[in-house]
Design a protein around this motif. Structure first.
Motif, PDB file in Angstrom:
ATOM      1  N   GLN A 201       0.799  -1.221   0.000  1.00  0.00           N
ATOM      2  CA  GLN A 201       0.000   0.000   0.000  1.00  0.00           C
ATOM      3  C   GLN A 201       0.833   1.274   0.000  1.00  0.00           C
ATOM      4  O   GLN A 201       0.525   2.224  -0.720  1.00  0.00           O
ATOM      5  N   ASP A 202       1.891   1.315   0.813  1.00  0.00           N
ATOM      6  CA  ASP A 202       2.644   2.579   0.914  1.00  0.00           C
ATOM      7  C   ASP A 202       4.154   2.429   0.790  1.00  0.00           C
ATOM      8  O   ASP A 202       4.900   3.374   1.023  1.00  0.00           O
ATOM      9  N   GLY A 203       4.621   1.229   0.423  1.00  0.00           N
ATOM     10  CA  GLY A 203       6.052   1.045   0.193  1.00  0.00           C
ATOM     11  C   GLY A 203       6.891   1.079   1.446  1.00  0.00           C
ATOM     12  O   GLY A 203       8.103   1.321   1.369  1.00  0.00           O
ATOM     13  N   CYS A 204       6.280   0.812   2.599  1.00  0.00           N
ATOM     14  CA  CYS A 204       7.000   0.860   3.867  1.00  0.00           C
ATOM     15  C   CYS A 204       6.744  -0.407   4.677  1.00  0.00           C
ATOM     16  O   CYS A 204       5.737  -1.095   4.498  1.00  0.00           O
ATOM     17  N   ILE A 205       7.684  -0.699   5.575  1.00  0.00           N
ATOM     18  CA  ILE A 205       7.494  -1.753   6.569  1.00  0.00           C
ATOM     19  C   ILE A 205       7.761  -1.148   7.937  1.00  0.00           C
ATOM     20  O   ILE A 205       8.251  -0.025   8.061  1.00  0.00           O
ATOM     21  N   ARG A 206       7.446  -1.902   8.964  1.00  0.00           N
ATOM     22  CA  ARG A 206       7.755  -1.507  10.333  1.00  0.00           C
ATOM     23  C   ARG A 206       8.991  -2.259  10.804  1.00  0.00           C
ATOM     24  O   ARG A 206       9.083  -3.476  10.654  1.00  0.00           O
ATOM     25  N   SER A 207       9.943  -1.543  11.387  1.00  0.00           N
ATOM     26  CA  SER A 207      11.104  -2.194  11.970  1.00  0.00           C
ATOM     27  C   SER A 207      10.698  -2.883  13.269  1.00  0.00           C
ATOM     28  O   SER A 207       9.579  -2.703  13.766  1.00  0.00           O
ATOM     29  N   ILE A 208      11.604  -3.639  13.851  1.00  0.00           N
ATOM     30  CA  ILE A 208      11.307  -4.366  15.080  1.00  0.00           C
ATOM     31  C   ILE A 208      10.992  -3.416  16.230  1.00  0.00           C
ATOM     32  O   ILE A 208      10.276  -3.769  17.167  1.00  0.00           O
ATOM     33  N   SER A 209      11.471  -2.174  16.118  1.00  0.00           N
ATOM     34  CA  SER A 209      11.188  -1.179  17.157  1.00  0.00           C
ATOM     35  C   SER A 209       9.953  -0.343  16.833  1.00  0.00           C
ATOM     36  O   SER A 209       9.601   0.568  17.581  1.00  0.00           O
ATOM     37  N   GLY A 210       9.309  -0.627  15.699  1.00  0.00           N
ATOM     38  CA  GLY A 210       8.067   0.059  15.350  1.00  0.00           C
ATOM     39  C   GLY A 210       8.219   1.230  14.413  1.00  0.00           C
ATOM     40  O   GLY A 210       7.217   1.869  14.048  1.00  0.00           O
ATOM     41  N   ASN A 211       9.438   1.544  13.998  1.00  0.00           N
ATOM     42  CA  ASN A 211       9.651   2.665  13.085  1.00  0.00           C
ATOM     43  C   ASN A 211       9.330   2.269  11.648  1.00  0.00           C
ATOM     44  O   ASN A 211       9.530   1.127  11.236  1.00  0.00           O
ATOM     45  N   LYS A 212       8.830   3.248  10.879  1.00  0.00           N
ATOM     46  CA  LYS A 212       8.529   3.011   9.473  1.00  0.00           C
ATOM     47  C   LYS A 212       9.793   3.115   8.635  1.00  0.00           C
ATOM     48  O   LYS A 212      10.578   4.055   8.790  1.00  0.00           O
ATOM     49  N   LEU A 213       9.962   2.153   7.737  1.00  0.00           N
ATOM     50  CA  LEU A 213      11.110   2.148   6.830  1.00  0.00           C
ATOM     51  C   LEU A 213      10.608   2.056   5.403  1.00  0.00           C
ATOM     52  O   LEU A 213       9.813   1.170   5.067  1.00  0.00           O
ATOM     53  N   GLU A 214      11.076   2.969   4.560  1.00  0.00           N
ATOM     54  CA  GLU A 214      10.751   2.858   3.145  1.00  0.00           C
ATOM     55  C   GLU A 214      11.551   1.720   2.536  1.00  0.00           C
ATOM     56  O   GLU A 214      12.758   1.579   2.793  1.00  0.00           O
ATOM     57  N   MET A 215      10.910   0.894   1.731  1.00  0.00           N
ATOM     58  CA  MET A 215      11.590  -0.248   1.138  1.00  0.00           C
ATOM     59  C   MET A 215      11.087  -0.456  -0.291  1.00  0.00           C
ATOM     60  O   MET A 215       9.909  -0.742  -0.514  1.00  0.00           O
ATOM     61  N   LYS A 216      11.977  -0.290  -1.249  1.00  0.00           N
ATOM     62  CA  LYS A 216      11.635  -0.509  -2.650  1.00  0.00           C
ATOM     63  C   LYS A 216      12.060  -1.925  -3.015  1.00  0.00           C
ATOM     64  O   LYS A 216      13.243  -2.208  -3.142  1.00  0.00           O
ATOM     65  N   VAL A 217      11.088  -2.799  -3.173  1.00  0.00           N
ATOM     66  CA  VAL A 217      11.392  -4.209  -3.367  1.00  0.00           C
ATOM     67  C   VAL A 217      10.947  -4.699  -4.736  1.00  0.00           C
ATOM     68  O   VAL A 217      10.040  -4.146  -5.348  1.00  0.00           O
ATOM     69  N   ARG A 218      11.617  -5.750  -5.187  1.00  0.00           N
ATOM     70  CA  ARG A 218      11.224  -6.447  -6.414  1.00  0.00           C
ATOM     71  C   ARG A 218      10.648  -7.829  -6.101  1.00  0.00           C
ATOM     72  O   ARG A 218      10.002  -8.428  -6.958  1.00  0.00           O
ATOM     73  N   GLN A 219      10.942  -8.323  -4.887  1.00  0.00           N
ATOM     74  CA  GLN A 219      10.533  -9.671  -4.525  1.00  0.00           C
ATOM     75  C   GLN A 219       9.950  -9.695  -3.119  1.00  0.00           C
ATOM     76  O   GLN A 219      10.389  -8.948  -2.242  1.00  0.00           O
ATOM     77  N   ILE A 220       8.996 -10.578  -2.910  1.00  0.00           N
ATOM     78  CA  ILE A 220       8.551 -10.945  -1.573  1.00  0.00           C
ATOM     79  C   ILE A 220       8.912 -12.408  -1.383  1.00  0.00           C
ATOM     80  O   ILE A 220       8.553 -13.264  -2.205  1.00  0.00           O
ATOM     81  N   LEU A 221       9.644 -12.701  -0.312  1.00  0.00           N
ATOM     82  CA  LEU A 221      10.178 -14.048  -0.090  1.00  0.00           C
ATOM     83  C   LEU A 221       9.410 -14.765   1.005  1.00  0.00           C
ATOM     84  O   LEU A 221       9.156 -14.214   2.075  1.00  0.00           O
ATOM     85  N   VAL A 222       9.072 -16.020   0.728  1.00  0.00           N
ATOM     86  CA  VAL A 222       8.473 -16.920   1.710  1.00  0.00           C
ATOM     87  C   VAL A 222       9.448 -18.064   1.948  1.00  0.00           C
ATOM     88  O   VAL A 222       9.991 -18.630   0.995  1.00  0.00           O
ATOM     89  N   HIS A 223       9.689 -18.411   3.217  1.00  0.00           N
ATOM     90  CA  HIS A 223      10.559 -19.545   3.529  1.00  0.00           C
ATOM     91  C   HIS A 223       9.769 -20.846   3.403  1.00  0.00           C
ATOM     92  O   HIS A 223       8.823 -21.085   4.155  1.00  0.00           O
ATOM     93  N   GLY A 224      10.164 -21.684   2.463  1.00  0.00           N
ATOM     94  CA  GLY A 224       9.425 -22.899   2.190  1.00  0.00           C
ATOM     95  C   GLY A 224       9.485 -23.922   3.300  1.00  0.00           C
ATOM     96  O   GLY A 224       8.654 -24.834   3.358  1.00  0.00           O
ATOM     97  N   ASP A 225      10.476 -23.813   4.219  1.00  0.00           N
ATOM     98  CA  ASP A 225      10.640 -24.814   5.266  1.00  0.00           C
ATOM     99  C   ASP A 225       9.817 -24.505   6.511  1.00  0.00           C
ATOM    100  O   ASP A 225       9.823 -25.288   7.455  1.00  0.00           O
ATOM    101  N   THR A 226       9.116 -23.385   6.543  1.00  0.00           N
ATOM    102  CA  THR A 226       8.349 -23.031   7.729  1.00  0.00           C
ATOM    103  C   THR A 226       6.927 -23.573   7.625  1.00  0.00           C
ATOM    104  O   THR A 226       6.378 -23.726   6.532  1.00  0.00           O
TER     105      THR A 226
END
Length: 254
Positions: A201-226
Motif C-alpha cells: 500500500q505505501d512502500g513501507c514496513i515496520r522495523s522491530i522497534s516500530g519505526n517506518k522504513l521505506e523499502m523498494k522491493v522487487r521480490q517478496i520471499l516466503v521460507h518454504g521450510d516453515t
C-alpha cells in the motif's frame, strides 16, 4: 505494480523432505533452490528444476555453507577465497542441471549464515560477488536491503533484486535482525500478512522497534521450510492481486 513472489525450496535430502515444494510452485514465480551444501542433493535439485521449468518459474541457486547438520545457519570461519569457491561450486552444480533440463539459471541468493556474514562485511562480500560476476555476469542477485552485497554488486556491474522477507524482522537500518534475538522470526501469520499489505500500500514496513522504513522491493520471499508456508504464500499472492498487482518472475522485472 509488478512483483516477484519467491520461495526457498528443494531443501530436503535423500528420502527426507522439507516443505511442500510442489504446492508452493503453484503459487510462486521464482525459486531459490538449495544446491547441496546446506540442503538438497543432485536428485532433488534436478526434480525441482524440472518442476519449476514446467510452471514457468525462474530458477535460482540458493548457496550457503557446507553445513547440512546446522542447515547452513552456523557460521564457518574460512578464507574468503575458499568461500568464493564454495559459491561457484554451488552455482555450477545448479546451472549444469538446469542446462541439461533445457532451461537457464536466472538468479542466485545467499542462504543463512553465509548470507548474513556477507551482508554485514564488505571485505567478505567483495570476493563472493566478484566470483559470481566471473561465473555469470548476467545473474541477478536476490538480496535484502542495506547490505555489503548490494555495494559489491554495484562495483562488479551485477543487478540486484531487493527482497522483502515477509516473516523476518528488520532493524532500524533496514537490515535483518539476527535469528538469535527474540522476535527475529515472525510466526504470527496474520502479522506477516499485514506487513505485506502495508508494503504494497505505501512502500513501507515496520522495523522491530516500530519505526517506518521505506523499502523498494522487487521480490517478496516466503521460507518454504516453515509451517504453513503454502497457505501464507497463497494469502500473499491474493493480497498482491487485491492491491491491483501482478506476480511476475524476477527476470522480467530487472
Amino acid at each position: 505494480m509488478k512483483i516477484d513472489l519467491n520461495a526457498d525450496i528443494g531443501e530436503g535430502f535423500g528420502c527426507y523432505t522439507m516443505g511442500d515444494d510442489e504446492a508452493l510452485m503453484e503459487i510462486i514465480s521464482s525459486a531459490n533452490i538449495a544446491c547441496g551444501f546446506h540442503a538438497g542433493d543432485p536428485v532433488i535439485m534436478d526434480r525441482t528444476i524440472r518442476l519449476a521449468a514446467r510452471r514457468g518459474i525462474d530458477i535460482g541457486a540458493h548457496v550457503g555453507f557446507p553445513d547440512m547438520l546446522g542447515f547452513g545457519r552456523r557460521q564457518i570461519q574460512a578464507d574468503p577465497h575458499e568461500l568464493s569457491n564454495y559459491v561457484v561450486y554451488q552455482l555450477g552444480a545448479l546451472s549444469g542441471l538446469a542446462r541439461r533440463a533445457g532451461c537457464k539459471m536466472t538468479h542466485m541468493s545467499f542462504h543463512g549464515a553465509l548470507g548474513n556474514m556477507a551482508a554485514a562485511d564488505d571485505a567478505l562480500a567483495d570476493p563472493l560477488v566478484k566470483a559470481i560476476a566471473e561465473f555469470d555476469p548476467g545473474l541477478i542477485i536476490s538480496v535484502s536491503t542495506n547490505t555489503a552485497i548490494e555495494r559489491a554488486a554495484e562495483r562488479y556491474g551485477l543487478t540486484c533484486a531487493t527482497a522483502f522477507l515477509a516473516d523476518r524482522a528488520y532493524d532500524d537500518q533496514g537490515a535483518l535482525v539476527s535469528r538469535k534475538l527474540p522476535g527475529a522470526v515472525i510466526e504470527d501469520k496474520a502479522a506477516v500478512l499485514q506487513r505485506v499489505v502495508e508494503l504494497l500500500q505505501d512502500g513501507c514496513i515496520r522495523s522491530i522497534s516500530g519505526n517506518k522504513l521505506e523499502m523498494k522491493v522487487r521480490q517478496i520471499l516466503v521460507h518454504g521450510d516453515t509451517g504453513g508456508a503454502v497457505a501464507l504464500a497463497g494469502s500473499i499472492r491474493q493480497a498482491i492481486a487485491d492491491a491491483g498487482g501482478d506476480v511476475v518472475p524476477v527476470s522480467r522485472l530487472v
